[in-house]
Design an enzyme around this catalytic site. Structure first.
Site, PDB file in Angstrom:
ATOM      1  N   LYS A 225      -8.856  -7.371  -1.724  1.00  0.00           N
ATOM      2  CA  LYS A 225      -8.976  -6.751  -0.400  1.00  0.00           C
ATOM      3  C   LYS A 225     -10.403  -6.760   0.131  1.00  0.00           C
ATOM      4  CE  LYS A 225      -4.606  -4.550   0.061  1.00  0.00           C
ATOM      5  NZ  LYS A 225      -3.768  -3.377  -0.095  1.00  0.00           N
ATOM      6  N   ARG A 265      -1.005  -3.737  -8.333  1.00  0.00           N
ATOM      7  CA  ARG A 265      -0.387  -4.898  -7.680  1.00  0.00           C
ATOM      8  C   ARG A 265      -1.463  -5.957  -7.455  1.00  0.00           C
ATOM      9  NH1 ARG A 265      -0.075  -6.788  -2.536  1.00  0.00           N
ATOM     10  NH2 ARG A 265       1.884  -7.695  -1.819  1.00  0.00           N
TER      11      ARG A 265
HETATM   12  N1  PMM Z   1      -0.891  -4.476   0.452  1.00  0.00           N
HETATM   13  C1  PMM Z   1      -0.455  -5.640   0.936  1.00  0.00           C
HETATM   14  C2  PMM Z   1       0.905  -5.973   0.842  1.00  0.00           C
HETATM   15  N2  PMM Z   1       1.785  -5.144   0.250  1.00  0.00           N
HETATM   16  N3  PMM Z   1       2.226  -3.133  -0.894  1.00  0.00           N
HETATM   17  C3  PMM Z   1       1.798  -1.965  -1.387  1.00  0.00           C
HETATM   18  N4  PMM Z   1       2.644  -1.140  -2.012  1.00  0.00           N
HETATM   19  N5  PMM Z   1       0.483  -1.587  -1.282  1.00  0.00           N
HETATM   20  C4  PMM Z   1      -0.442  -2.363  -0.676  1.00  0.00           C
HETATM   21  O1  PMM Z   1      -1.607  -1.943  -0.570  1.00  0.00           O
HETATM   22  C5  PMM Z   1      -0.017  -3.619  -0.131  1.00  0.00           C
HETATM   23  C6  PMM Z   1       1.347  -3.964  -0.268  1.00  0.00           C
HETATM   24  C7  PMM Z   1      -1.476  -6.550   1.541  1.00  0.00           C
HETATM   25  O2  PMM Z   1      -1.176  -7.857   1.608  1.00  0.00           O
HETATM   26  P1  PMM Z   1      -1.285  -9.010   0.442  1.00  0.00           P
HETATM   27  O3  PMM Z   1       0.053  -9.076  -0.217  1.00  0.00           O
HETATM   28  O4  PMM Z   1      -1.528 -10.214   1.260  1.00  0.00           O
HETATM   29  O5  PMM Z   1      -2.360  -8.643  -0.492  1.00  0.00           O
END
Ligand code: PMM
Length: 288
Positions: A225, A265
């Protein structure tokens, strides 16, 4: 309080004795961090399996970029991207979560074998989401979210980011419970980077203990991020591209695991899989 107690247990999910690793498969042409490399179904399934080979406990499949300012994809397109990948991975015995703000996509993904619903809007974007999740009995990730971010980080103003995120998450958890989702199936997530700048993200990471106070297992999604770009660049420099933030991501994974996160994640699994195991080993030494 022990970390095992902080991590908690999510009904309907395997019990890991450490922070779990959720690997990301973005089936999108425009994801900010992996540039749409897994857009094709076969390639996406293969990538998900590779993540499991590297130590992912769960694979999170999403078909819509949530990047600030990203255009929404229509429902038919999201279904077309997500469902075959979920089905392919579930058929291989992978524990799949579906990353979607749409009830219909969640429902079809659950029917295709997904075991967890991850909604970055915490059930706010689609009024049908909570009933669908409640009806399915699936665990639900409730992320802190202040709406779609057309025009940038417009709602990112806080006086006390930790208190406000905790309060707003608490309100969402209440709504989700009222909607019939079982309390032992709710996971909370501070939503790093969503209506938050680098300082907000770092402050939240410094105070995960306050989010444990919500009484639900915690998911931390720091991978690649913007705030990591800022930290790595220093005050004057320009941030390294997303793909060069994986070592920093693994560092956050170790720190989140040490603070009792239920799962992290991440896009690049191997280093984080190692990080959470080291964190667990150190925790074990402390217990002895
Ligand atoms: N961030 C992204 C996508 N999905 N799901 C959860 N639970 N928490 C997050 O902070 C989150 C998410 C951002 O997008 P990316 O998949 O491109 O990193």
């Amino acid at each position: 309080m022990s970390n095992q107690h902080r991590r908690g247990r999510v009904a309907g999910m395997p019990l890991w004795d450490r922070c779990a690793v959720m690997g990301v498969v973005n089936v999108t042409p425009d994801s900010f961090s992996d540039g749409g490399r897994w857009f094709d179904t076969t390639a996406a399934v293969k990538h998900g399996l590779a993540l499991v080979g590297e130590g992912a406990d769960l694979v999170d499949v999403g078909g819509e970029s949530t990047r600030p300012g990203a255009a929404r994809v229509d429902e038919a397109e999201e279904l077309k991207r997500v469902v075959p990948v979920v089905r392919g991975l579930a058929a291989e015995g992978v524990a799949v979560s579906v990353d979607t703000m749409r009830a219909c996509v969640a429902e079809r993904a659950l029917a295709a074998g997904a075991v967890l619903v991850n909604d970055v809007s915490g059930g706010l974007a689609d009024p049908a989401m909570i009933p669908v999740v409640a009806g399915s009995g699936a665990p639900f990730v409730v992320m802190h979210w202040r709406g779609f971010l057309e025009g940038g980080n417009v709602r990112g103003v806080y006086e006390d980011v930790v208190a406000e995120v905790a309060r707003e998450l608490h309100a969402r958890v209440e709504a989700v419970l009222e909607g019939g989702v079982a309390a032992d199936r709710v996971i909370v997530d501070p939503g790093l980077g969503f209506s938050k700048d680098a300082e907000h993200d770092l402050t939240l990471l410094a105070h995960l203990d306050r989010l444990h106070g919500l009484g639900h297992p915690l998911l931390v999604a720091a991978s690649r991020k913007r705030f990591l770009g800022r930290v790595l660049a220093g005050p004057e420099g320009s941030p390294p591209p997303a793909r060069e933030r994986d070592a920093a991501t693994a560092a956050v994974s170790a720190l989140a695991a040490q603070q009792g996160a239920w799962a992290v994640r991440v896009h690049e699994v191997r280093a984080t899989a190692d990080a959470v195991r080291v964190a667990r080993a150190i925790e074990g030494a402390r217990e002895r």
